[in-house]
Every structure is written in C-alpha cells, then in structure tokens.
Design an enzyme around this catalytic site. Structure first.
Site, PDB file in Angstrom:
ATOM      1  N   MET A  10       0.947  -1.298   0.147  1.00  0.00           N
ATOM      2  CA  MET A  10      -0.069   0.111  -0.047  1.00  0.00           C
ATOM      3  C   MET A  10       0.795   1.257  -0.213  1.00  0.00           C
ATOM      4  SD  MET A  10      -3.125   0.855   2.417  1.00  0.00           S
ATOM      5  CE  MET A  10      -2.512   0.926   4.151  1.00  0.00           C
ATOM      6  N   TYR A  59       5.994  -7.464   7.382  1.00  0.00           N
ATOM      7  CA  TYR A  59       4.987  -8.332   7.532  1.00  0.00           C
ATOM      8  C   TYR A  59       3.941  -7.524   8.418  1.00  0.00           C
ATOM      9  CZ  TYR A  59       2.227 -12.290   9.459  1.00  0.00           C
ATOM     10  OH  TYR A  59       1.457 -13.277  10.005  1.00  0.00           O
ATOM     11  N   TYR A 123       2.864  -8.473  16.371  1.00  0.00           N
ATOM     12  CA  TYR A 123       3.410  -7.470  15.326  1.00  0.00           C
ATOM     13  C   TYR A 123       4.178  -6.334  16.041  1.00  0.00           C
ATOM     14  CZ  TYR A 123       2.450  -3.559  12.173  1.00  0.00           C
ATOM     15  OH  TYR A 123       2.880  -2.443  11.237  1.00  0.00           O
TER      16      TYR A 123
HETATM   17  N1  LIG Z   1      -1.039  -0.497   7.144  1.00  0.00           N
HETATM   18  C1  LIG Z   1      -1.088   0.218   8.365  1.00  0.00           C
HETATM   19  O1  LIG Z   1      -2.199   0.429   8.884  1.00  0.00           O
HETATM   20  C2  LIG Z   1       0.198   0.577   9.147  1.00  0.00           C
HETATM   21  C3  LIG Z   1       0.285   1.378  10.232  1.00  0.00           C
HETATM   22  C4  LIG Z   1       1.599   1.589  10.933  1.00  0.00           C
HETATM   23  C5  LIG Z   1       2.710   1.362  10.293  1.00  0.00           C
HETATM   24  N2  LIG Z   1       2.563   0.440   9.097  1.00  0.00           N
HETATM   25  C6  LIG Z   1       4.139   0.170   8.599  1.00  0.00           C
HETATM   26  O2  LIG Z   1       3.995   1.055   7.124  1.00  0.00           O
HETATM   27  C7  LIG Z   1       4.727   0.322   6.250  1.00  0.00           C
HETATM   28  C8  LIG Z   1       4.115  -0.287   4.981  1.00  0.00           C
HETATM   29  O3  LIG Z   1       2.805  -0.848   5.413  1.00  0.00           O
HETATM   30  P1  LIG Z   1       1.793  -1.364   4.085  1.00  0.00           P
HETATM   31  O4  LIG Z   1       0.647  -1.317   4.812  1.00  0.00           O
HETATM   32  O5  LIG Z   1       2.047  -0.665   2.996  1.00  0.00           O
HETATM   33  O6  LIG Z   1       2.373  -2.843   3.873  1.00  0.00           O
HETATM   34  P2  LIG Z   1       2.134  -3.871   2.860  1.00  0.00           P
HETATM   35  O7  LIG Z   1       1.013  -3.211   2.049  1.00  0.00           O
HETATM   36  O8  LIG Z   1       1.652  -5.145   3.512  1.00  0.00           O
HETATM   37  O9  LIG Z   1       2.993  -4.089   1.867  1.00  0.00           O
HETATM   38  C9  LIG Z   1       4.467  -4.884   2.312  1.00  0.00           C
HETATM   39  C10 LIG Z   1       5.228  -5.211   1.181  1.00  0.00           C
HETATM   40  O10 LIG Z   1       6.068  -6.031   1.314  1.00  0.00           O
HETATM   41  C11 LIG Z   1       6.044  -7.439   0.645  1.00  0.00           C
HETATM   42  N3  LIG Z   1       6.981  -8.346   1.238  1.00  0.00           N
HETATM   43  C12 LIG Z   1       6.541  -9.215   2.110  1.00  0.00           C
HETATM   44  N4  LIG Z   1       7.716 -10.044   2.217  1.00  0.00           N
HETATM   45  C13 LIG Z   1       8.638  -9.443   1.357  1.00  0.00           C
HETATM   46  C14 LIG Z   1       9.884 -10.077   1.470  1.00  0.00           C
HETATM   47  N5  LIG Z   1      10.478 -11.028   1.947  1.00  0.00           N
HETATM   48  N6  LIG Z   1      10.922  -9.217   0.793  1.00  0.00           N
HETATM   49  C15 LIG Z   1      10.536  -8.258  -0.179  1.00  0.00           C
HETATM   50  N7  LIG Z   1       9.131  -7.669  -0.016  1.00  0.00           N
HETATM   51  C16 LIG Z   1       8.382  -8.527   0.798  1.00  0.00           C
HETATM   52  C17 LIG Z   1       4.611  -7.361   0.747  1.00  0.00           C
HETATM   53  O11 LIG Z   1       4.410  -8.414  -0.269  1.00  0.00           O
HETATM   54  P3  LIG Z   1       3.215  -9.528  -0.031  1.00  0.00           P
HETATM   55  O12 LIG Z   1       2.009  -8.637   0.019  1.00  0.00           O
HETATM   56  O13 LIG Z   1       3.098 -10.334  -1.332  1.00  0.00           O
HETATM   57  O14 LIG Z   1       3.493 -10.266   1.290  1.00  0.00           O
HETATM   58  C18 LIG Z   1       4.292  -5.909   0.266  1.00  0.00           C
HETATM   59  O15 LIG Z   1       4.074  -5.989  -1.258  1.00  0.00           O
HETATM   60  C19 LIG Z   1       5.091  -1.432   7.246  1.00  0.00           C
HETATM   61  O16 LIG Z   1       6.348  -1.129   7.854  1.00  0.00           O
HETATM   62  C20 LIG Z   1       4.168  -1.380   8.195  1.00  0.00           C
HETATM   63  O17 LIG Z   1       4.673  -2.170   9.292  1.00  0.00           O
HETATM   64  C21 LIG Z   1       1.446   0.150   8.306  1.00  0.00           C
END
Ligand SMILES: NC(=O)c1ccc[n+]([C@@H]2O[C@H](COP(=O)([O-])OP(=O)(O)OC[C@H]3O[C@@H](n4cnc5c(N)ncnc54)[C@H](OP(=O)(O)O)[C@@H]3O)[C@@H](O)[C@H]2O)c1
Length: 292
Positions: A10, A59, A123
């Site tokens: 995302m 993750y 997490y």
């Molecule tokens: N979403 C929230 O509400 C939120 C809130 C606070 C902080 N955050 C942080 O913000 C950041 C971005 O979040 P997001 O929601 O954009 O996460 P996301 O949509 O889950 O994106 C994570 C990406 O990393 C990929 N990935 C997984 N395993 C991998 C590997 N071994 N090597 C390379 N890439 C890999 C995933 O692929 P797959 O989809 O195939 O697994 C996905 O494309 C993260 O650090 C998260 O902890 C998120």
C-alpha cells in the site's frame, strides 16, 4: 537513485507514484528481491547503486502475527537487519517505517519518540525488534512511526467502511480506541521531504494526520463525506461499540496518538488535519472512478 523496497504494498505503490510525479529517479522491488536474503539484496544493490533506500516492506498482518510470530519476526526484524547491513556497507541513508503498536496504548497524552515502548502484540514486538536492529547496525537512518494508514492501494479502513456502508443498513464501530488516521500521501510527502532536504538529522520520528479521533468518529466522517460525494449511495446508521464487543486476535492500543512536534521542528513538515486528508482521499477516489 532511490531504492523503494516493498514497492507493491500500500505505501510502496503510493511512494512510487509520488516519486514519479516529483520527477525523482527510483527503482522499486518487492518479493522478487527477498529481504530475507542478504545475497539477493547485495546483488540488486550492485545494479542499482542506490543513494537512498526506503524500506516499505514488512509483515503487516496484525492478527495473523499472533499465530505466526516467527514469520513476522523474520521479516520485521531479520529482514530489516539485512537491509541495514546493506545500507551501512554502501554508506546509504535508510528510511524505515514503523508503527504505533510499539507502545502499550496506556498513555493519555500524545506520544513522543522517546516514550517507553511496551508492545502488547506479536506484530508490535517484531516491529520494535526491527527498530532496535536498525539503531544498532546503522546510525544514518530515519525511522518513521506512523498509525492508522490508509490509501488507494491495498485493503484499508476507509475502503472497508465505504463498502460496508453501501451494503448494510447499520454498522457498529469501536469508540474506545483513540488515534489519528494517516493518508499514505501524507507519509510519502514526508519521505520526499526528507530525501530532498538531505539533512543528517537521523533518528526516530512520528507522523500521523493532525488532530485525533476514535475509529467510530473516523467512520462517521467517512459516512458524512462519502454521502456528500455519492461514494455512499444509501442510508446507513453508524453506531458506536466497545472493543470488547469487537474482539480481535491482536489487542489494539486504546490510545496511540503520536506527537508530531519533532518532525515539524526538524523538517518543517506539517501534516494536514486528518479530516482534510480524508476529504482529499475521497476526492481522489471520485477522480479515479470510485475504487469500490
Ligand atoms: N497499514 C497500516 O495501517 C500501518 C500502520 C502503521 C505502520 N505501518 C507500516 O508501514 C509500512 C508499510 O505498510 P503497508 O500497509 O504498505 O504494508 P503492505 O501493504 O503489507 O506492503 C508490504 C510489502 O512488502 C512485501 N514483502 C513481504 N515479504 C517480503 C520479502 N520477503 N521481501 C520483499 N518484500 C516483501 C509484501 O508482499 P506481499 O503482499 O506479497 O506479502 C508487500 O508488497 C510497514 O512497515 C508497516 O509496518 C502500516
């Protein structure tokens, strides 16, 4: 060259859009360059020659992590350590994203960066472990903790609410968890600002939308603004409930409002009020022909 790791998630997709629009050169990779493989990372780095690395991979399945903490730890701690080692070997600044889940949710005043961490979920523990690895390995980092992230790419609260509001006459939403929603655009705006300013004020920073609300209040605004824009096409009652009435595998923090003072001081970056960002996001959904 900016290397966006996790460019299919995302945040990674929004960042790629934002970098393109700003005319900045970047390359994105996702699972095809596995962050669990130092060799894969090094091989790709030798081709890219990055001047910056932004890690958007993680993750992020908060509830599932309760059952598979090891898998979450691999990515959120060990993966981050591999990226940090790569960054130090190439002397490249690293921007890494973390979360409000590193806190226990018991505060009742906005959380500063040095507030004590006490994660209550698998997490949160793995994300905190990743932060600690990064701090130990490579000082030239920016850790940005954010919360309640939503955006046009990926499953998120706003889109889920819009979909439910269009299919149900009533929804209940928890009203005893306080925080602030963050539009991915606002976070990518900060990432671009850090890269453009290129200042050595490394460290940990907080960013979320300005203002505060509960999930229920957030849902009420989504409904009101969604109705105004015809993104919600019929009446739906939005009623409050408690977290106890809506149990989840991972307990959500009761309070996760992040103080933005440090980021405003260091980078003069002022996030918009969360309601203004929500309005902009909903307008962008209308422009792209409504996502749902
Ligand atoms: N979403 C929230 O509400 C939120 C809130 C606070 C902080 N955050 C942080 O913000 C950041 C971005 O979040 P997001 O929601 O954009 O996460 P996301 O949509 O889950 O994106 C994570 C990406 O990393 C990929 N990935 C997984 N395993 C991998 C590997 N071994 N090597 C390379 N890439 C890999 C995933 O692929 P797959 O989809 O195939 O697994 C996905 O494309 C993260 O650090 C998260 O902890 C998120």
């Amino acid at each position: 060259m900016i290397w966006v790791i996790g460019n299919k998630g995302m945040l990674g997709r929004e960042l790629s859009d934002h970098l393109s629009e700003a005319g900045l050169s970047f390359i994105g990779t996702d699972r095809e360059v596995d962050i669990l493989s130092s060799a894969a990372l090094e091989e790709r780095a030798a081709e890219i020659h990055p001047a910056w690395i932004v890690n958007c991979s993680a993750y992020t399945a908060v509830d599932k992590a309760e059952e598979e903490e090891e898998a979450a730890r691999s990515l959120n701690r060990d993966g981050v350590a591999h990226i940090a080692k790569l960054a130090i070997s190439r002397k490249v600044p690293l921007i890494h994203i973390s979360t409000d889940y590193v806190f226990d949710g018991s505060s009742n005043t906005p959380l500063h960066e040095d507030a004590p961490c006490a994660p209550q979920t698998a997490y949160g523990r793995t994300k905190l472990a990743g932060e600690q690895e990064l701090r130990t390995i490579w000082p030239n980092h920016f850790i940005i903790r954010t919360a309640w992230l939503y955006g046009r790419y990926g499953k998120n609260f706003v889109d889920t609410m819009l979909s439910l509001m269009n299919s149900r006459k009533e929804i209940t939403v928890v009203n005893d968890q306080t925080g602030s929603p963050t539009w991915t655009r606002v976070l990518t705006g900060l990432i671009l600002t850090i890269i453009k300013q290129d200042k050595a004020c490394y460290g940990t920073y907080h960013l979320s939308g300005e203002g505060s609300c509960t999930w229920y209040q957030f849902a009420r605004e989504i409904y009101r603004m969604g109705r105004e824009r015809t993104l919600v096409s019929s009446d739906c009652a939005v009623t409050p409930c408690s977290s106890e009435q809506f149990p989840t595998a991972a307990k959500r923090p009761a309070y996760s409002l992040l103080s933005k003072e440090k980021i405003m001081h260091a980078f003069a970056y002022q996030p918009p009020q969360w309601q203004d960002s929500l309005a902009s996001y909903l307008d962008s959904l209308l422009e792209q022909g409504a996502k749902q």
